[in-house]
Design a protein around this motif. Structure first.
Motif, PDB file in Angstrom:
ATOM      1  N   THR A  52      13.035 -11.294   2.479  1.00  0.00           N
ATOM      2  CA  THR A  52      13.800 -12.471   2.897  1.00  0.00           C
ATOM      3  C   THR A  52      13.257 -13.027   4.217  1.00  0.00           C
ATOM      4  OG1 THR A  52      15.349 -11.023   4.035  1.00  0.00           O
ATOM      5  CG2 THR A  52      15.943 -11.727   1.788  1.00  0.00           C
ATOM      6  N   SER A  53      13.577 -14.278   4.477  1.00  0.00           N
ATOM      7  CA  SER A  53      13.151 -14.915   5.732  1.00  0.00           C
ATOM      8  C   SER A  53      13.948 -16.186   5.961  1.00  0.00           C
ATOM      9  CB  SER A  53      11.671 -15.279   5.665  1.00  0.00           C
ATOM     10  OG  SER A  53      11.319 -16.099   6.767  1.00  0.00           O
ATOM     11  N   THR A  54      14.233 -16.468   7.221  1.00  0.00           N
ATOM     12  CA  THR A  54      14.735 -17.792   7.610  1.00  0.00           C
ATOM     13  C   THR A  54      13.689 -18.472   8.492  1.00  0.00           C
ATOM     14  OG1 THR A  54      16.989 -16.919   7.635  1.00  0.00           O
ATOM     15  CG2 THR A  54      16.655 -19.071   8.653  1.00  0.00           C
ATOM     16  N   ARG A  55      13.373 -17.840   9.635  1.00  0.00           N
ATOM     17  CA  ARG A  55      12.488 -18.459  10.626  1.00  0.00           C
ATOM     18  C   ARG A  55      11.041 -18.592  10.142  1.00  0.00           C
ATOM     19  NH1 ARG A  55      16.772 -16.869  12.639  1.00  0.00           N
ATOM     20  NH2 ARG A  55      16.493 -15.178  11.183  1.00  0.00           N
ATOM     21  N   THR A  56      10.513 -17.547   9.557  1.00  0.00           N
ATOM     22  CA  THR A  56       9.098 -17.584   9.159  1.00  0.00           C
ATOM     23  C   THR A  56       8.885 -18.682   8.123  1.00  0.00           C
ATOM     24  OG1 THR A  56       8.977 -15.238   9.654  1.00  0.00           O
ATOM     25  CG2 THR A  56       7.196 -16.148   8.307  1.00  0.00           C
ATOM     26  N   ARG A 103       4.239 -12.480   3.668  1.00  0.00           N
ATOM     27  CA  ARG A 103       5.199 -11.476   4.165  1.00  0.00           C
ATOM     28  C   ARG A 103       5.322 -10.429   3.070  1.00  0.00           C
ATOM     29  NH1 ARG A 103      10.902 -12.382   7.177  1.00  0.00           N
ATOM     30  NH2 ARG A 103       9.396 -12.545   8.882  1.00  0.00           N
ATOM     31  N   HIS A 130       4.082  -7.593  13.266  1.00  0.00           N
ATOM     32  CA  HIS A 130       4.684  -8.929  13.174  1.00  0.00           C
ATOM     33  C   HIS A 130       4.029  -9.811  14.250  1.00  0.00           C
ATOM     34  CE1 HIS A 130       7.288 -12.059  12.097  1.00  0.00           C
ATOM     35  NE2 HIS A 130       8.475 -11.510  12.261  1.00  0.00           N
ATOM     36  N   GLN A 133       5.550 -13.276  15.479  1.00  0.00           N
ATOM     37  CA  GLN A 133       6.694 -13.094  16.360  1.00  0.00           C
ATOM     38  C   GLN A 133       6.226 -12.786  17.780  1.00  0.00           C
ATOM     39  OE1 GLN A 133      10.106 -13.435  15.532  1.00  0.00           O
ATOM     40  NE2 GLN A 133      10.111 -13.480  17.762  1.00  0.00           N
ATOM     41  N   MET A 228      14.732  -5.073   7.463  1.00  0.00           N
ATOM     42  CA  MET A 228      15.487  -6.087   6.708  1.00  0.00           C
ATOM     43  C   MET A 228      15.684  -5.735   5.234  1.00  0.00           C
ATOM     44  SD  MET A 228      12.754  -9.189   6.376  1.00  0.00           S
ATOM     45  CE  MET A 228      12.409  -9.384   8.097  1.00  0.00           C
ATOM     46  N   ASP A 267      14.368 -11.134  18.292  1.00  0.00           N
ATOM     47  CA  ASP A 267      13.524 -11.915  17.375  1.00  0.00           C
ATOM     48  C   ASP A 267      14.301 -12.526  16.211  1.00  0.00           C
ATOM     49  OD1 ASP A 267      13.794  -9.139  16.743  1.00  0.00           O
ATOM     50  OD2 ASP A 267      12.331  -9.397  15.160  1.00  0.00           O
ATOM     51  N   MET A 268      15.563 -12.132  16.035  1.00  0.00           N
ATOM     52  CA  MET A 268      16.418 -12.636  14.959  1.00  0.00           C
ATOM     53  C   MET A 268      15.845 -12.247  13.582  1.00  0.00           C
ATOM     54  SD  MET A 268      17.597 -16.371  16.409  1.00  0.00           S
ATOM     55  CE  MET A 268      19.132 -16.486  15.483  1.00  0.00           C
ATOM     56  N   PRO A 269      16.672 -12.031  12.558  1.00  0.00           N
ATOM     57  CA  PRO A 269      18.123 -12.210  12.555  1.00  0.00           C
ATOM     58  C   PRO A 269      18.836 -11.124  13.374  1.00  0.00           C
ATOM     59  CG  PRO A 269      17.387 -11.235  10.486  1.00  0.00           C
ATOM     60  CD  PRO A 269      16.152 -11.578  11.247  1.00  0.00           C
ATOM     61  N   ARG A 295       8.623 -20.054  17.417  1.00  0.00           N
ATOM     62  CA  ARG A 295       7.830 -19.643  16.252  1.00  0.00           C
ATOM     63  C   ARG A 295       7.003 -20.836  15.764  1.00  0.00           C
ATOM     64  NH1 ARG A 295       9.451 -15.220  13.203  1.00  0.00           N
ATOM     65  NH2 ARG A 295       7.601 -15.732  11.978  1.00  0.00           N
TER      66      ARG A 295
END
Ligand code: CP
Length: 307
Positions: A52-56, A103, A130, A133, A228, A267-269, A295
């Motif tokens: 999963t990813s949001t930012r990348t 990823r 990473h 990041q 994650m 670095d979130m999440p 990012r």
């Protein structure tokens, strides 16, 4: 013999000078965003995610859009990577794209992808590194200080993980003084080569005294205690509970930060109430959202350097 393309697997494989250059470019790209419009025109980035990813996902796609290129997003499970071998599928991807960002769960699979690629491959976070990041992290520190991150005292409190390996290698290149407070330390994850280099440079301190490490820090950084892909995995519930129990005394909260002027990074999440409290994450010393925003410009600089 023809040389293959340059990749970003981790910063440990780049020269210090190249890392300084890509950081300088990231700062320039952010300050003069419109200067770089169109620099990726006609170019396609293929992004492939096993996790999963949001930012990348968002920052790479937004970056390509702003640079005038295009990003194709592939969910691993809906591709024929599930039916075939990584090298031949990647060899094909290289024929229809200018750059690949992956990823993947396993570093070995990432190396297999690199072996099949004839275009640059960017590691979008594997089990060991990473790097995207880490560049965003030092960009955030450089902006916050209005200068070089060299000499900065950065304290990381959390599990020794992929984020730490890349922080260690970029710290060695840039002269960041890194203190690690890592009660969870899986030796299979630790990159001893990068760690040894930072130790040799006199830039690495390892301790379990979080209070003392935070007191001397300019920046305090934390990350999830659980990788994650395991966070919502029922089979991992027992290990998750063990880790939370072990790590709770190391939570980044107002008590730990009392007496320190350090800025706070993540670095979130985020998992609020676990590695960090909401009060700290949303408080005035937090630069977490600047870090996440960065990012975009960090990765634009990587794309512009590699393609
Ligand atoms: N920090 C980071 O890589 O965020 P995502 O997992 O949301 O991409």
């Amino acid at each position: 013999m023809t040389e293959g393309p340059k990749h970003l697997i981790d910063w440990k494989f780049w020269d210090d000078g190249e890392i300084r250059e890509v950081l300088a470019l990231a700062r320039r790209v952010k300050r003069q965003r419109w200067e770089f419009q169109g620099h990726m025109q006609g170019r396609t980035l293929v992004m492939i995610f096993q996790k999963t990813s949001t930012r990348t996902r968002v920052s790479f796609e937004a970056g390509m859009t702003e640079l005038g290129g295009h990003a194709v997003n592939l969910d691993w499970m809906s591709t024929n990577f599930t039916l075939s071998d990584i090298r031949s599928e990647t060899r094909y991807l290289s024929r229809n794209s200018a750059v690949i960002m992956a990823r993947l769960k396993s570093h070995a699979d990432l190396l297999d992808m690199v072996a099949g690629a004839t275009v640059p491959v960017i590691n979008g976070c594997c089990n060991l590194y990473h790097p995207c990041q880490a560049l965003a992290d030092v960009l955030t520190i450089a902006e916050d200080r209005s200068g070089d991150p060299g000499g900065v005292r950065l304290t990381y409190v959390g599990a020794y993980n992929n984020v730490v390996n890349s922080l260690v290698s970029i710290s060695a290149a840039l002269g960041v003084e890194l203190t690690l407070v890592c009660p969870i330390r899986d030796e299979a994850v630790v990159d001893e080569e990068s760690r040894g280099r930072l130790l040799g440079l006199g830039l690495l301190t390892e301790t379990l005294d979080a209070k003392a490490a935070v007191a001397k820090a300019d920046y305090v950084y934390t990350d999830t205690w659980i990788d994650m892909e395991y966070f919502n995995d029922a089979a991992y519930a027992e290990e998750k509970e063990r880790r939370c129990e072990l790590m709770l005394p190391y939570q980044v909260n107002t008590e730990l930060l009392a007496g320190s002027n350090a800025r706070v990074m993540h670095d979130m999440p985020m998992h609020l109430g676990y590695e960090i409290t909401e009060e700290v994450a949303e408080g005035e010393r937090s630069i977490i959202y600047d870090q996440a925003e960065n990012r975009l410009d960090a990765q634009k600089a990587i794309l512009l350097t590699l393609v």
